[in-house]
Design a protein around this motif. Structure first.
Motif, PDB file in Angstrom:
ATOM      1  N   PRO A 235      -4.616  -6.711   0.664  1.00 50.88           N
ATOM      2  CA  PRO A 235      -4.556  -7.732   0.402  1.00 50.88           C
ATOM      3  C   PRO A 235      -4.430  -8.940   1.441  1.00 50.88           C
ATOM      4  O   PRO A 235      -4.981  -9.966   1.835  1.00 50.88           O
ATOM      5  N   LEU A 236      -3.721  -8.552   2.419  1.00 55.21           N
ATOM      6  CA  LEU A 236      -3.381  -9.275   3.702  1.00 55.21           C
ATOM      7  C   LEU A 236      -4.380  -9.018   5.017  1.00 55.21           C
ATOM      8  O   LEU A 236      -4.383  -9.781   6.118  1.00 55.21           O
ATOM      9  N   GLY A 237      -5.382  -8.102   4.969  1.00 58.36           N
ATOM     10  CA  GLY A 237      -6.120  -7.755   6.070  1.00 58.36           C
ATOM     11  C   GLY A 237      -6.933  -6.388   5.739  1.00 58.36           C
ATOM     12  O   GLY A 237      -6.813  -5.631   4.805  1.00 58.36           O
ATOM     13  N   LYS A 238      -7.834  -6.227   6.874  1.00 59.79           N
ATOM     14  CA  LYS A 238      -8.626  -5.095   7.084  1.00 59.79           C
ATOM     15  C   LYS A 238      -7.817  -4.295   8.239  1.00 59.79           C
ATOM     16  O   LYS A 238      -7.655  -4.704   9.124  1.00 59.79           O
ATOM     17  N   ALA A 239      -8.276  -2.867   8.263  1.00 63.82           N
ATOM     18  CA  ALA A 239      -7.857  -2.087   9.368  1.00 63.82           C
ATOM     19  C   ALA A 239      -8.842  -1.063   9.462  1.00 63.82           C
ATOM     20  O   ALA A 239      -9.721  -0.569   8.593  1.00 63.82           O
ATOM     21  N   ALA A 240      -9.152  -0.521  10.788  1.00 64.63           N
ATOM     22  CA  ALA A 240     -10.028   0.447  11.130  1.00 64.63           C
ATOM     23  C   ALA A 240      -9.087   1.427  11.913  1.00 64.63           C
ATOM     24  O   ALA A 240      -8.769   1.289  12.942  1.00 64.63           O
ATOM     25  N   GLN A 241      -8.796   2.587  11.142  1.00 63.53           N
ATOM     26  CA  GLN A 241      -8.016   3.630  11.972  1.00 63.53           C
ATOM     27  C   GLN A 241      -8.818   4.442  12.240  1.00 63.53           C
ATOM     28  O   GLN A 241      -9.281   5.531  11.498  1.00 63.53           O
ATOM     29  N   CYS A 242      -9.075   4.723  13.705  1.00 63.87           N
ATOM     30  CA  CYS A 242     -10.085   5.669  14.368  1.00 63.87           C
ATOM     31  C   CYS A 242      -9.283   7.003  14.810  1.00 63.87           C
ATOM     32  O   CYS A 242      -8.546   6.862  15.710  1.00 63.87           O
ATOM     33  N   HIS A 243      -9.878   7.959  14.139  1.00 66.25           N
ATOM     34  CA  HIS A 243      -9.318   9.421  14.631  1.00 66.25           C
ATOM     35  C   HIS A 243     -10.257   9.905  15.594  1.00 66.25           C
ATOM     36  O   HIS A 243     -11.389  10.040  15.404  1.00 66.25           O
ATOM     37  N   ILE A 244      -9.562  10.365  16.723  1.00 64.97           N
ATOM     38  CA  ILE A 244     -10.464  10.861  17.952  1.00 64.97           C
ATOM     39  C   ILE A 244     -10.142  12.306  18.080  1.00 64.97           C
ATOM     40  O   ILE A 244      -9.147  12.855  17.755  1.00 64.97           O
ATOM     41  N   PHE A 245     -11.186  12.991  18.269  1.00 63.84           N
ATOM     42  CA  PHE A 245     -11.057  14.607  18.846  1.00 63.84           C
ATOM     43  C   PHE A 245     -11.542  14.885  20.111  1.00 63.84           C
ATOM     44  O   PHE A 245     -12.681  14.432  20.677  1.00 63.84           O
ATOM     45  N   VAL A 246     -10.926  15.619  20.710  1.00 66.98           N
ATOM     46  CA  VAL A 246     -11.390  16.074  22.316  1.00 66.98           C
ATOM     47  C   VAL A 246     -10.957  17.469  22.356  1.00 66.98           C
ATOM     48  O   VAL A 246     -10.160  18.112  22.078  1.00 66.98           O
ATOM     49  N   PRO A 247     -12.409  18.541  22.796  1.00 65.77           N
ATOM     50  CA  PRO A 247     -12.057  20.004  22.812  1.00 65.77           C
ATOM     51  C   PRO A 247     -11.356  20.149  24.242  1.00 65.77           C
ATOM     52  O   PRO A 247     -11.863  19.933  25.197  1.00 65.77           O
ATOM     53  N   TYR A 256      -5.938  12.090  18.334  1.00 70.16           N
ATOM     54  CA  TYR A 256      -5.251  10.698  18.733  1.00 70.16           C
ATOM     55  C   TYR A 256      -5.595   9.760  17.679  1.00 70.16           C
ATOM     56  O   TYR A 256      -7.021   9.661  17.242  1.00 70.16           O
ATOM     57  N   ILE A 257      -5.128   8.324  17.425  1.00 72.64           N
ATOM     58  CA  ILE A 257      -5.534   7.401  16.682  1.00 72.64           C
ATOM     59  C   ILE A 257      -5.622   6.258  17.364  1.00 72.64           C
ATOM     60  O   ILE A 257      -4.578   6.064  18.047  1.00 72.64           O
ATOM     61  N   LEU A 258      -6.722   5.334  17.388  1.00 74.20           N
ATOM     62  CA  LEU A 258      -6.576   4.141  17.637  1.00 74.20           C
ATOM     63  C   LEU A 258      -6.779   3.388  16.453  1.00 74.20           C
ATOM     64  O   LEU A 258      -7.557   3.635  15.879  1.00 74.20           O
ATOM     65  N   LEU A 259      -5.942   2.156  16.314  1.00 73.25           N
ATOM     66  CA  LEU A 259      -5.833   1.342  15.243  1.00 73.25           C
ATOM     67  C   LEU A 259      -6.214   0.021  15.607  1.00 73.25           C
ATOM     68  O   LEU A 259      -5.559  -0.468  16.432  1.00 73.25           O
ATOM     69  N   PHE A 260      -7.087  -0.530  14.803  1.00 75.11           N
ATOM     70  CA  PHE A 260      -7.747  -2.052  14.729  1.00 75.11           C
ATOM     71  C   PHE A 260      -7.576  -2.665  13.630  1.00 75.11           C
ATOM     72  O   PHE A 260      -7.463  -2.147  12.438  1.00 75.11           O
ATOM     73  N   GLY A 261      -7.426  -4.021  13.495  1.00 74.61           N
ATOM     74  CA  GLY A 261      -7.117  -4.881  12.543  1.00 74.61           C
ATOM     75  C   GLY A 261      -7.753  -6.193  12.392  1.00 74.61           C
ATOM     76  O   GLY A 261      -8.228  -6.603  13.435  1.00 74.61           O
ATOM     77  N   GLN A 262      -7.897  -6.550  11.361  1.00 76.80           N
ATOM     78  CA  GLN A 262      -8.382  -8.042  10.887  1.00 76.80           C
ATOM     79  C   GLN A 262      -7.455  -8.662   9.858  1.00 76.80           C
ATOM     80  O   GLN A 262      -7.118  -8.105   8.752  1.00 76.80           O
ATOM     81  N   ALA A 263      -6.854  -9.602  10.505  1.00 79.49           N
ATOM     82  CA  ALA A 263      -5.735 -10.268   9.638  1.00 79.49           C
ATOM     83  C   ALA A 263      -6.328 -11.396   8.731  1.00 79.49           C
ATOM     84  O   ALA A 263      -7.177 -12.183   9.195  1.00 79.49           O
ATOM     85  N   LYS A 264      -6.171 -11.199   7.336  1.00 82.08           N
ATOM     86  CA  LYS A 264      -6.249 -12.485   6.361  1.00 82.08           C
ATOM     87  C   LYS A 264      -5.109 -13.215   6.371  1.00 82.08           C
ATOM     88  O   LYS A 264      -5.331 -14.492   5.815  1.00 82.08           O
ATOM     89  N   HIS A 265      -3.950 -12.746   6.624  1.00 82.12           N
ATOM     90  CA  HIS A 265      -3.012 -13.589   6.462  1.00 82.12           C
ATOM     91  C   HIS A 265      -1.977 -13.127   7.786  1.00 82.12           C
ATOM     92  O   HIS A 265      -1.741 -11.999   8.383  1.00 82.12           O
TER      93      HIS A 265
END
Length: 329
Positions: A235-247, A256-265
């Motif tokens: 309800p307050l926004g959108k998130a893109a939780q990016c899971h990365i893999f490296v051999p 590891y995770i990179l987290l991005f967001g879009q705020a509606k509030h």
């Protein structure tokens, strides 16, 4: 080496993961590198073993001299510039390169590499698109797990493990799978995960629990082999939780995770730290279960909705080619 898919691009780091003039050890294809970011924001990487006596350069420090940045060996304080050259004691002349720099492809804040191999598939553009339309929340869960790349990817694309591996904290009760869209090395999975409710007393003791929805609606966007994006809408926004893999090696994979967001509030931005904590829990739970698997156990049972795992196996076996069947359902 083939089990680590040479020719695929790997996201070694986001620039936010590097502190200016502070060495960081990075591993790829069974080779260790030292990576550092200089005062101008430029990123460099060299093999981590000093060519003198093999000391770990990542345990040294950085020097900034006349606009150039060098990594300093912790053993004898030899300085190596970004090209791998040094000046030996008693000499005022720079040597030829003693270390071969790791080829890096910098796209904004994203640091990619093919690890010295001929590129076989392109770098996905989706992270650049996300960075252009979302704000960066942060990174979390950077760890090495003693498992091979294929096992890691199968775990991440096993949509049936959510109510087992991730039951603790999230209290997922089941997985209602809806759709899988197969586009070769790119795919999408859509499913819902109803959760068992927490009591009011539990939420009052740990307010973060109030952010967990009664049903987690999952849209996973997959880019073989290095990236899974969990698209979440709240309800307050959108998130893109990016899971990365490296051999990192044959039987060691980094995630590891990179987290991005879009705020509606505006409140959504204040919750970034909590969402990062949830991401840390996911990584820790996956790492824990991967450490409890017997390797090379024959799979005698097949569950419904293993289409994501089948997608991984097909792409792994045919890499870098994309072959039928189309697994959309």
């Amino acid at each position: 080496m083939q089990s680590m898919l040479p020719g695929a691009p790997w996201l070694l780091a986001h620039k936010s993961m590097l502190t200016v003039n502070q060495p960081k050890k990075i591993s790829l294809y069974a080779t260790d590198y030292v990576m550092w970011k200089d005062a101008t924001g430029a990123v460099h990487a060299l093999p981590n073993a000093c060519p003198h006596m093999g000391a770990m350069l990542s345990e040294g420090w950085c020097e900034q001299n006349n606009g150039t940045s060098a990594i300093v060996c912790p053993f004898h304080a030899l300085q190596f510039d970004a090209a791998g050259c040094t000046v030996l004691p008693g000499s005022n002349k720079k040597t030829l390169p003693q270390l071969q720099p790791l080829d890096l492809i910098i796209q904004g804040d994203f640091i990619w590499s093919y690890g010295g191999h001929e590129p076989k598939i392109p770098i996905p553009t989706v992270l650049n698109e996300i960075a252009n339309s979302y704000y960066f929340v942060g990174h979390i869960g950077d760890r090495s797990i003693e498992t091979d790349l294929l096992t890691m990817l199968l775990n991440m694309h096993d949509y049936n493990h959510q109510n087992g591996t991730h039951r603790d904290l999230f209290r997922i009760t089941k997985v209602d799978f809806h759709q899988f869209i197969d586009e070769g090395h790119h795919s999408h999975a859509f499913y819902d995960m109803p959760t068992a409710p927490y009591t009011l007393a539990e939420k009052l003791r740990k307010p973060d629990l109030m952010l967990l929805p009664s049903t987690i609606k999952a849209h996973l966007e997959n880019h073989f082999p290095s990236l899974v994006i969990f698209h979440g809408e709240m309800p307050l926004g959108k998130a893109a939780q990016c899971h990365i893999f490296v051999p990192e090696a044959e039987n060691r994979t980094r995630t590891y995770i990179l987290l991005f967001g879009q705020a509606k509030h505006p409140v959504f931005k204040l919750l970034g730290g909590t969402y990062l904590k949830f991401g840390q829990v996911v990584v820790d739970q996956d790492a824990d279960i991967l450490g409890k698997l017997y390797p090379n156990t024959p799979q005698k049972i097949k569950l419904n909705n293993e289409v994501g795992m089948d997608w991984v196996k097909r792409n792994f076996d045919s890499f870098p080619d994309v072959i039928a069947p189309n697994l959309s359902k």
